[in-house]
Design an enzyme around this catalytic site. Sequence first.
Site, PDB file in Angstrom:
ATOM      1  N   HIS A  68      -1.549  34.590 -12.544  1.00  0.00           N
ATOM      2  CA  HIS A  68      -1.231  33.176 -12.726  1.00  0.00           C
ATOM      3  C   HIS A  68      -2.262  32.304 -11.992  1.00  0.00           C
ATOM      4  CE1 HIS A  68       1.817  29.804 -13.047  1.00  0.00           C
ATOM      5  NE2 HIS A  68       1.000  29.348 -12.122  1.00  0.00           N
ATOM      6  N   GLU A  69      -2.465  32.595 -10.703  1.00  0.00           N
ATOM      7  CA  GLU A  69      -3.395  31.768  -9.919  1.00  0.00           C
ATOM      8  C   GLU A  69      -4.835  31.973 -10.384  1.00  0.00           C
ATOM      9  OE1 GLU A  69      -2.332  29.406  -8.191  1.00  0.00           O
ATOM     10  OE2 GLU A  69      -0.237  30.067  -8.174  1.00  0.00           O
ATOM     11  N   GLY A  94       0.839  -1.194   0.000  1.00  0.00           N
ATOM     12  CA  GLY A  94       0.000   0.000   0.000  1.00  0.00           C
ATOM     13  C   GLY A  94       0.870   1.237   0.000  1.00  0.00           C
ATOM     14  N   GLY A 153      -0.762   2.815   6.817  1.00  0.00           N
ATOM     15  CA  GLY A 153      -0.933   2.078   8.071  1.00  0.00           C
ATOM     16  C   GLY A 153      -0.451   0.637   8.032  1.00  0.00           C
ATOM     17  N   HIS A 180      -5.426  29.730 -13.365  1.00  0.00           N
ATOM     18  CA  HIS A 180      -5.747  28.346 -12.982  1.00  0.00           C
ATOM     19  C   HIS A 180      -7.199  28.247 -12.535  1.00  0.00           C
ATOM     20  CE1 HIS A 180      -1.786  26.625 -13.159  1.00  0.00           C
ATOM     21  NE2 HIS A 180      -1.271  27.335 -12.162  1.00  0.00           N
ATOM     22  N   THR A 226       2.628  -0.595   8.820  1.00  0.00           N
ATOM     23  CA  THR A 226       3.347  -0.903  10.055  1.00  0.00           C
ATOM     24  C   THR A 226       2.371  -1.001  11.224  1.00  0.00           C
ATOM     25  OG1 THR A 226       5.157   0.388   9.136  1.00  0.00           O
ATOM     26  CG2 THR A 226       5.324  -0.205  11.432  1.00  0.00           C
ATOM     27  N   ASP A 286       4.114  23.631 -13.195  1.00  0.00           N
ATOM     28  CA  ASP A 286       2.893  23.293 -13.929  1.00  0.00           C
ATOM     29  C   ASP A 286       3.239  22.550 -15.213  1.00  0.00           C
ATOM     30  OD1 ASP A 286       1.516  24.684 -12.016  1.00  0.00           O
ATOM     31  OD2 ASP A 286       1.391  26.539 -13.198  1.00  0.00           O
TER      32      ASP A 286
END
Length: 630
Positions: free
Chosen positions: A443-444, A221, A226, A447, A228, A519
């Site tokens: 830029h943001e 996995g 999880g 997006h 261990t 990106d």
Amino acid sequence: MPKPFKKNQKRYNKGPVAPKLAGNVLVFFLVFMLLVALYTVLSGGAKKSDVVSLSLVASQVSDGNVKSIDVSGDKLSITLSDGTLETSKKETESGLSETLSRYGVSPDLLKKVDVSVASESSASFWLLTILPIALPIVFIILFFWFVARQVRGAGVQALSFGQSKAKITDPSDKNNKVTFKDVAGNKEAKIELTEIVDFLRNPKKFLDIGARIPKGVMLTGAPGTGKTLLARAVAGEANVPFFHLSGSEFVEMFVGVGASRVRDLFQMAKRAAPAIVFIDEIDAVGRVRGGGMGGGNDEREQTLNQILVEMDGFEPNEKVIVMAATNRGDVLDPALLRPGRFDRRVMLDLPDRADREEILNIHSREKPFAEDVNLKVIAERTPGFSGADLYSLMNEGAILAAREDRKKVSQFDLIRSIEKVMLGPERKSHLLSLEEKRIVAYHEAGHAIVGSVLPESDPVHKVSIVSRGRAGGYTLSLPLEEKRLESRQSFYDDLAGLFGGYVAEKMVIGDITTGPSNDLQVATNLARAMVTRWGMSDAIGPVALENDGGRLIGGGMPVEHGYSENMSKEIDAEVKRILEEARTRAEETLTKHRSALDAVANKLIEVETLEQPEYEEIIKMHGIVPKKKG
Ligand code: ADP
Ligand code: ZN
Ligand code: MG
């Protein structure tokens, strides 16, 4: 649009050895100096006295000035009539009177002197004679003993190779006890492992009926799911000792140590049976063999072979079960997975929404919450988080509350922690110039707008130009519901969204910065995977040309891909076409919704961070319908 990244957790528990050793040698030297000083005092005598020649003593006796003489061995302590003290030395082989008579002192005169002779065999005499010889020898022996002990104690094991370094958890150790209750989700895995627990609890029942119990269980996995934890839980449920060793620990020392450690480990486990041996990160030793350079890593191979030998050598009634964990199930040597070895495979998945809530619940024990805390909302907002991520989210939340001197963890602490775990800490101190701020804001916003317009991309949760980790700003979009499968169309939309930043910069600033480099990387990798792995290119067709993420075999050379130079050119052309298409779509979208782009960017310059409601308010005013649930 930075994607959440996973850290591969590794722990090293080796401390520096040298300082401790040096410290002890120092202590040893101090003790030695003390002994030397003690000896000097002992042999030097406590009283201060003059050392005089024998002839002077003789004349003093003749003159009647001497009150008493103490003889100890050939040492003479003389007290004169006026109380002065003197020491001298007689000849070793003759008595005092004999010696003095040779200096012309008559026995009659000597009679007036009070002569006392200390027993020659007295302890102090022997001590003083032997000590000068014995002390250096004792010192040398002690020194070697010390050094040898240090070297062994420091775990270098230069003097005793191989002793297993397994960490052992005793079933009676209540503090470290983990049970299935501590592991959320993973229901199938738990059911699968219940059988193992039953066997370890009551092996006789199974052996009497002639049942063959699996020897090995392989847990696979993603990191932090999880594995261990679950292995520990099996030991805790079955109430048996748990021997824990990590694959990477085998590889760290001299050649040949790995194999002998395995031998020791299994010997210990058999003595403690019923028991569980757990080999964590087994891919460190168990990768496909023979693929590496220079005949492969001998050490790894020997260690792996020893594990196989031990597993094959189990008697049916040995009652030791071997568990192993890896997050690279695809690179394991097939020999490990053969029947009779790790033939049970248990897969652990990233938790879904309900499981995430359960994990959050487990890790909120012992944490006082304010009334506003709603773990369901946190679970909704954390798709793709592993159990380990959620654990660290809870921890970060508590740290935030403590730092602000609050007694309870509030919902806002947890929300802030989500982003911290996902993207790294905010860097408020990272000040942007006005021009840079404008570039990052566009830029943001680019997006975000593309993401909001294209039908298959995920709704935007947050847009920010506060720098975080390596990202200059970030746009957070989360899926409406958990997705197990991704479609080609959703990839197309994701790609266009990735180009949103690049295109916005070019449209508004008229130039391209280094901002979109990440990106572009993500977009290129995605397009390439679509072509070579998922058969999503019509030109190339439904064929898988590459495996998971450019896999390496044997820790050495990349595998040669099995296609021709010609095919390689075709792939490149397809990747380029897909990327160009994505860019064009982003360009069209942003040109059409330029007013929304400007509005969001300007608001970002002003307030730096927009949460979902404020953001949706703005785009609605510019004719974009926000995505709704359901
Ligand atoms: P792995 O071995 O798969 O990389 P670990 O077992 O070391 O992951 O998990 C790291 C930590 O994450 C655990 O100690 C536990 O606190 C938390 N964790 C992971 N998965 C779960 C889960 N299913 N339920 C509860 N806690 C979990
Ligand atoms: Zn970007
Ligand atoms: Mg682990």
